[in-house]
Design a protein around this motif. Structure first.
Motif, PDB file in Angstrom:
ATOM      1  N   ILE A 108     -97.227 -52.019  68.216  1.00 16.31           N
ATOM      2  CA  ILE A 108     -95.846 -51.516  68.217  1.00 16.31           C
ATOM      3  C   ILE A 108     -94.920 -52.449  67.457  1.00 16.31           C
ATOM      4  CG2 ILE A 108     -93.845 -51.055  69.700  1.00 16.31           C
ATOM      5  CD1 ILE A 108     -95.837 -50.016  71.809  1.00 16.31           C
ATOM      6  N   THR A 109     -95.077 -53.754  67.674  1.00 12.98           N
ATOM      7  CA  THR A 109     -94.152 -54.708  67.064  1.00 12.98           C
ATOM      8  C   THR A 109     -94.443 -54.975  65.591  1.00 12.98           C
ATOM      9  OG1 THR A 109     -95.527 -56.512  67.960  1.00 12.98           O
ATOM     10  CG2 THR A 109     -93.575 -55.860  69.225  1.00 12.98           C
ATOM     11  N   GLN A 110     -95.510 -54.387  65.047  1.00 12.38           N
ATOM     12  CA  GLN A 110     -95.717 -54.452  63.606  1.00 12.38           C
ATOM     13  C   GLN A 110     -94.729 -53.550  62.873  1.00 12.38           C
ATOM     14  OE1 GLN A 110     -99.807 -53.524  62.766  1.00 12.38           O
ATOM     15  NE2 GLN A 110    -100.507 -55.625  63.071  1.00 12.38           N
ATOM     16  N   PHE A 111     -94.207 -52.551  63.583  1.00 17.68           N
ATOM     17  CA  PHE A 111     -93.276 -51.596  62.985  1.00 17.68           C
ATOM     18  C   PHE A 111     -92.023 -51.481  63.845  1.00 17.68           C
ATOM     19  CE2 PHE A 111     -97.694 -50.356  62.354  1.00 17.68           C
ATOM     20  CZ  PHE A 111     -97.792 -50.368  60.964  1.00 17.68           C
ATOM     21  N   PRO A 112     -91.306 -52.566  64.067  1.00 13.58           N
ATOM     22  CA  PRO A 112     -90.196 -52.545  65.026  1.00 13.58           C
ATOM     23  C   PRO A 112     -89.087 -51.565  64.659  1.00 13.58           C
ATOM     24  CG  PRO A 112     -90.171 -54.555  63.706  1.00 13.58           C
ATOM     25  CD  PRO A 112     -91.469 -53.883  63.423  1.00 13.58           C
ATOM     26  N   GLU A 113     -88.653 -51.585  63.393  1.00 18.47           N
ATOM     27  CA  GLU A 113     -87.557 -50.703  62.993  1.00 18.47           C
ATOM     28  C   GLU A 113     -87.956 -49.240  63.122  1.00 18.47           C
ATOM     29  OE1 GLU A 113     -88.781 -53.103  61.128  1.00 18.47           O
ATOM     30  OE2 GLU A 113     -87.209 -54.584  60.776  1.00 18.47           O
ATOM     31  N   LEU A 114     -89.194 -48.931  62.748  1.00 20.12           N
ATOM     32  CA  LEU A 114     -89.653 -47.544  62.823  1.00 20.12           C
ATOM     33  C   LEU A 114     -89.710 -47.065  64.273  1.00 20.12           C
ATOM     34  CD1 LEU A 114     -90.813 -45.067  61.391  1.00 20.12           C
ATOM     35  CD2 LEU A 114     -93.086 -46.083  61.626  1.00 20.12           C
ATOM     36  N   VAL A 115     -90.240 -47.891  65.174  1.00 19.96           N
ATOM     37  CA  VAL A 115     -90.339 -47.507  66.583  1.00 19.96           C
ATOM     38  C   VAL A 115     -88.960 -47.263  67.185  1.00 19.96           C
ATOM     39  CG1 VAL A 115     -91.015 -48.299  68.882  1.00 19.96           C
ATOM     40  CG2 VAL A 115     -92.535 -48.675  66.944  1.00 19.96           C
ATOM     41  N   LEU A 116     -88.034 -48.177  66.936  1.00 20.06           N
ATOM     42  CA  LEU A 116     -86.690 -48.025  67.480  1.00 20.06           C
ATOM     43  C   LEU A 116     -85.989 -46.805  66.905  1.00 20.06           C
ATOM     44  CD1 LEU A 116     -85.519 -51.760  67.501  1.00 20.06           C
ATOM     45  CD2 LEU A 116     -86.101 -50.339  69.475  1.00 20.06           C
ATOM     46  N   SER A 117     -86.217 -46.531  65.621  1.00 25.22           N
ATOM     47  CA  SER A 117     -85.591 -45.374  64.999  1.00 25.22           C
ATOM     48  C   SER A 117     -86.103 -44.074  65.588  1.00 25.22           C
ATOM     49  CB  SER A 117     -85.854 -45.387  63.485  1.00 25.22           C
ATOM     50  OG  SER A 117     -85.394 -44.193  62.894  1.00 25.22           O
ATOM     51  N   ILE A 118     -87.438 -43.957  65.724  1.00 20.45           N
ATOM     52  CA  ILE A 118     -88.020 -42.718  66.246  1.00 20.45           C
ATOM     53  C   ILE A 118     -87.589 -42.464  67.684  1.00 20.45           C
ATOM     54  CG2 ILE A 118     -90.201 -41.649  66.935  1.00 20.45           C
ATOM     55  CD1 ILE A 118     -91.476 -42.864  64.462  1.00 20.45           C
ATOM     56  N   LEU A 119     -87.679 -43.495  68.526  1.00 26.65           N
ATOM     57  CA  LEU A 119     -87.325 -43.326  69.935  1.00 26.65           C
ATOM     58  C   LEU A 119     -85.827 -43.123  70.120  1.00 26.65           C
ATOM     59  CD1 LEU A 119     -89.661 -45.970  71.590  1.00 26.65           C
ATOM     60  CD2 LEU A 119     -89.965 -43.505  71.489  1.00 26.65           C
ATOM     61  N   GLY A 120     -85.020 -43.855  69.338  1.00 24.93           N
ATOM     62  CA  GLY A 120     -83.572 -43.768  69.497  1.00 24.93           C
ATOM     63  C   GLY A 120     -82.999 -42.432  69.091  1.00 24.93           C
ATOM     64  N   GLU A 121     -83.673 -41.735  68.170  1.00 26.25           N
ATOM     65  CA  GLU A 121     -83.139 -40.471  67.661  1.00 26.25           C
ATOM     66  C   GLU A 121     -83.909 -39.255  68.172  1.00 26.25           C
ATOM     67  OE1 GLU A 121     -83.187 -40.832  63.433  1.00 26.25           O
ATOM     68  OE2 GLU A 121     -81.753 -42.475  63.371  1.00 26.25           O
ATOM     69  N   ALA A 122     -84.860 -39.478  69.068  1.00 23.88           N
ATOM     70  CA  ALA A 122     -85.769 -38.402  69.469  1.00 23.88           C
ATOM     71  C   ALA A 122     -85.044 -37.193  70.045  1.00 23.88           C
ATOM     72  CB  ALA A 122     -86.794 -38.925  70.475  1.00 23.88           C
ATOM     73  N   ARG A 123     -83.948 -37.408  70.770  1.00 31.68           N
ATOM     74  CA  ARG A 123     -83.246 -36.283  71.396  1.00 31.68           C
ATOM     75  C   ARG A 123     -82.620 -35.348  70.373  1.00 31.68           C
ATOM     76  NH1 ARG A 123     -84.763 -34.566  75.835  1.00 31.68           N
ATOM     77  NH2 ARG A 123     -82.823 -33.402  75.955  1.00 31.68           N
ATOM     78  N   GLN A 124     -82.515 -35.796  69.124  1.00 33.03           N
ATOM     79  CA  GLN A 124     -81.932 -34.949  68.087  1.00 33.03           C
ATOM     80  C   GLN A 124     -82.986 -34.139  67.338  1.00 33.03           C
ATOM     81  OE1 GLN A 124     -78.717 -36.993  65.775  1.00 33.03           O
ATOM     82  NE2 GLN A 124     -79.272 -38.783  66.985  1.00 33.03           N
ATOM     83  N   TYR A 125     -84.268 -34.334  67.658  1.00 33.61           N
ATOM     84  CA  TYR A 125     -85.316 -33.581  66.988  1.00 33.61           C
ATOM     85  C   TYR A 125     -85.409 -32.182  67.597  1.00 33.61           C
ATOM     86  CZ  TYR A 125     -86.890 -38.343  65.814  1.00 33.61           C
ATOM     87  OH  TYR A 125     -86.966 -39.640  65.395  1.00 33.61           O
ATOM     88  N   PRO A 126     -85.948 -31.215  66.851  1.00 39.58           N
ATOM     89  CA  PRO A 126     -86.193 -29.880  67.421  1.00 39.58           C
ATOM     90  C   PRO A 126     -87.114 -29.998  68.630  1.00 39.58           C
ATOM     91  CG  PRO A 126     -86.424 -29.837  65.031  1.00 39.58           C
ATOM     92  CD  PRO A 126     -86.283 -31.282  65.416  1.00 39.58           C
TER      93      PRO A 126
END
Length: 411
Positions: A108-126
């Motif tokens: 998970i920590t190899q891709f910190p920005e990607l993980v935070l982005s996906i989880l942080g914006e998940a409620r806006q996905y279809p």
């Protein structure tokens, strides 16, 4: 693959990197640096040095690309096989938990920005995309449960909690810790090592007990359902509609779990006048029979039964075997919610509401009562012989009761 290395590949398309992979690599970089919502398909295509139409041809839209980033990553594609190999090398349950937790946190920590982005914006996905992401997370828990069960079987250990729930809790804790670790400044190496040690203690505490085969057999609770209750639930499902009837039929006729059912596709069904089978391709890969007879009552034939009737009635093109009310692949949570609706107001002989796990338990006991060997049942279920021992004892209890009743009737 290190994050910096992956970004380099996104900027340096080569003959050895497919167009699809260049688009995925480019998406990873842009999703991580500017977020999923603010990333445009045009920007991804430009970074991958392809036409935007090519992106649409491969993924349909941006959220299709996001699903590919998640589902085609090593986290999902390689985890199941990695865990199966690691289970044979790990000597104790504490080692198994610590290795898995440390490995996932590193990934998970190899891709910190990607993980935070996906989880942080998940409620806006279809909603359909959120459900598919949830399906992948459920599959991870299923793989981890098999991993833990293999190690526990070898050590003759059992958990007070179902191993599937143990795996889910472990993943929830790891994800929560990873998010906190990514979002805060801390002495990462020291804090993580302490966290891993505490995590092992938490899961090994009073939850895991050492036992032998005899103790497992005598203390495990197998709560199969009586025939009249099974038929009542099936009748309730029949009144509810073709889909619900077919789904409950598969629970009792094939002994599948909700997660097994969510992974089924139309092509996984094999039906002819001599057999009705379902191909399970997730977790323990195997074929299972779809029985005509359930608890002494016949529910059609191999070619005409609640499942084949449901499929015949469908007009959609979805590959999923079961759909929800919105026409999307049904989720584990939706299956469990449906069961609760159908079983509302019903009670088991123990005075409790029937739970969905008891359908699978009932199928296992019934198959053993009919005469299948525990070894063959292990093949059909993908379960270990140790796990099936309590079911064998329960089947013997039922056979003994039936014999006692027949003797009484002859008196």
């Amino acid at each position: 693959m290190q994050y910096s290395r992956l970004l380099t590949l996104a900027r340096m398309p080569t003959q050895n990197t497919s167009t699809r992979q260049r688009l995925i690599n480019a998406a990873i970089e842009l999703f991580a640096t500017q977020g999923v919502i603010d990333t445009t398909t045009k920007a991804v295509a430009e970074l991958a040095q392809v036409n935007e139409v090519t992106l649409f041809r491969h993924f349909g839209n941006k959220h299709g690309l996001l699903l590919a980033v998640i589902s085609e990553s090593a986290v999902f594609q390689e985890l199941g096989e990695t865990l199966r190999q690691q289970a044979q090398q790990t000597h104790s349950l504490s080692e198994a938990i610590k290795w898995y937790a440390g490995d996932r946190l590193t990934a998970i920590t190899q891709f910190p920005e990607l993980v935070l982005s996906i989880l942080g914006e998940a409620r806006q996905y279809p909603v359909e995309n959120r459900r598919i992401i949830g399906k992948y997370i459920n599959q991870i828990s299923h793989d981890v449960a098999e991993y833990l069960a293999t190690v526990m079987q070898r050590e003759q250990l059992r958990s007070q909690l179902p191993v599937e729930k143990l795996a889910s809790l472990l993943n929830y804790i790891l994800l929560g810790y990873a998010i906190i670790e990514l979002a805060t400044e801390s002495d990462e190496e020291h804090d993580r090592e302490a966290f891993l040690s505490d995590l092992v203690q938490l899961f090994l505490g009073e939850n895991i007990v050492s036992t032998n085969l005899e103790a497992i057999t005598s203390t495990e609770n197998v709560a199969d359902l009586p025939a009249n209750l099974v038929h009542t639930i099936l009748q309730q499902a029949k009144k509810s509609g073709l889909r619900d009837y077919a789904l409950v039929y598969v629970l009792f006729a094939a002994g599948l779990s909700p997660i097994d059912i969510t992974n089924l596709e139309r092509s996984h069904q094999i039906s002819d006048p001599h057999q009705h089978l379902l191909q399970i391709n997730q977790g323990s890969v195997r074929q299972v029979p779809v029985n005509q007879w359930i608890m002494g009552k016949r529910y059609g034939s191999y070619t005409r039964n609640p499942l084949t009737q449901w499929l015949k009635s469908r007009k959609d093109n979805s590959s999923a075997l079961f759909l929800n009310d919105n026409g999307m692949p049904i989720t584990e949570q939706e299956i469990k919610a449906l069961w609760q609706e159908l079983a509302e107001g019903l009670l088991t002989p123990q005075g409790n509401p029937p739970v969905i796990e008891q359908a699978q338990q009932t199928w296992c006991v019934e198959m053993l009562v009919k005469g299948i060997s525990i070894e063959d049942l292990s093949i059909l279920t993908g379960w270990s012989l140790t796990r099936l021992q309590p079911y064998a004892r329960r089947a013997k209890e039922k056979v003994a009761l039936e014999q006692a009743l027949r003797l009484d009737q002859k008196s």
